[in-house]
Every structure is written in structure tokens, then in C-alpha cells.
Design a protein around this motif. Sequence first.
Motif, mmCIF file in Angstrom:
data_model
loop_
_atom_site.group_PDB
_atom_site.id
_atom_site.type_symbol
_atom_site.label_atom_id
_atom_site.label_comp_id
_atom_site.label_asym_id
_atom_site.label_seq_id
_atom_site.Cartn_x
_atom_site.Cartn_y
_atom_site.Cartn_z
ATOM 1 N N GLU A 178 71.420 24.527 24.438
ATOM 2 C CA GLU A 178 72.748 24.687 23.849
ATOM 3 C C GLU A 178 73.226 26.092 24.221
ATOM 4 N N SER A 179 74.107 26.200 25.187
ATOM 5 C CA SER A 179 74.462 27.499 25.773
ATOM 6 C C SER A 179 75.037 28.484 24.753
ATOM 7 N N ALA A 180 75.659 27.961 23.705
ATOM 8 C CA ALA A 180 76.259 28.853 22.709
ATOM 9 C C ALA A 180 75.241 29.345 21.669
ATOM 10 N N LEU A 181 74.039 28.804 21.735
ATOM 11 C CA LEU A 181 73.036 29.162 20.731
ATOM 12 C C LEU A 181 72.326 30.453 21.110
ATOM 13 N N LYS A 182 72.371 31.402 20.218
ATOM 14 C CA LYS A 182 71.645 32.656 20.390
ATOM 15 C C LYS A 182 70.795 32.876 19.146
#
Length: 208
Positions: A178-182
Motif C-alpha cells: 500500500e504505497s500510502a502506508l508509512k
Amino acid sequence: LLFYVASIICILILLILFFLYSTYNKQLVGKIYFGANGIDVSSKSLNLDGLEREIAKQRTRLKLVQHEMVVDNLTHLFNRKKLEDDIDILISEQSEFCLAMIDLDDFKLINDNFGHLIGDDVPKFVAREGKRILGEENPIYRVGGEESIILVPKKDLQTSIALLNAWRLQVNERDWKESALKVSFSGGITTWENGDYLDDLISRADQA
């Protein structure tokens, strides 16, 4: 003469009946005892080998129950009960140690934005990396949804701080599908002082 023979026969019969009664009672008592302890003493397992197998099974079940009592189901880290027990031992032995506390940043938002499956994957990943980097010398305990505590030997404090930082960087640098997950965590560390209890240590570490 017939009277004496009959008497001897009666005595022999009584002895045989007494022996059979005693043997039956021993088996009955054994069945009650083993049954109360969860050990199968059915006719198939009354022999010695069968009993040994049943006892071994009970020991395995007991170890599993003891393990489950002190381990968090999701992350397989130790739980708060285990932390309290270990802290009590360290304090009673007057051992010098430090307590570090970490808190996953914005964990509620991760659950809200990415769902509970990702919300489970995140603490599992953080726990796995923590155990790999810190090793057995710095045990980790999950004490809340996003909070974990680490016990650190005071003599190895600087080494442990370096390992904690390596853990933090490893978590920060993970690229998720999930690219937006940090994912990140913050934390603090405090040293046990004579008279401190667990709540005192947690409060100071949380404010550090």
C-alpha cells in the motif's frame, strides 16, 4: 479332618477374594487419580507404555497452556502478565535494568484508513523485526494495541539503544504494498531506581 480341610479351603477363598478386591481398588483409585488429571486410563491404555504416552501428552498440553498464558496471540511477543512477572523478579533480585517503551505512530489512523487486516500486519511486522534485531537479551512485551515495552540490561545500555535505533530505522524504511502506508514508532527509555515499580517506569519512559 473334613472340618479342617473345609476351613483351609474357606481361608484360601477369602485370601483370593481379598487379593482380587485389593487389586480392583488399586485400579479404581488409579483410574480416579489419572482421570482427575486428564489422563486417559481406558482399557486401551492401562499398560505402562500407554500411560507413559498419556502422561507425555499431558506434559505437552501443559507447556502449551503455560506458553499461551504469557504470549500475545497476534504478535507472539510476551504479554503484560509476563512483563509483570519478570519485573517482579528483577526488582526482588535488585538487578539493574532499563525499560524502553515504543508506541506505533498514528496506529488508529492506519486501522481506519487501511482496514484491520493491515492493522494486524503492521504490529506483526514490527514485532518480528524487533525480535530479530534485539535478540533474546532484550525481551519485548506487547502491552497495548500499539504499545510495546522492552527490558534492557543496564550494563549493555548503549548497545541496546543502538539496537533499538536500528529497529526503528528498519521499520521506517519498509516499503509496503500500500504505497500510502508509512509505519514508524517513537519511544523513550528510563533506568530502574530503587523503589520504582512498573507503573513508575512506564510513566517515565512514556515521557522521555
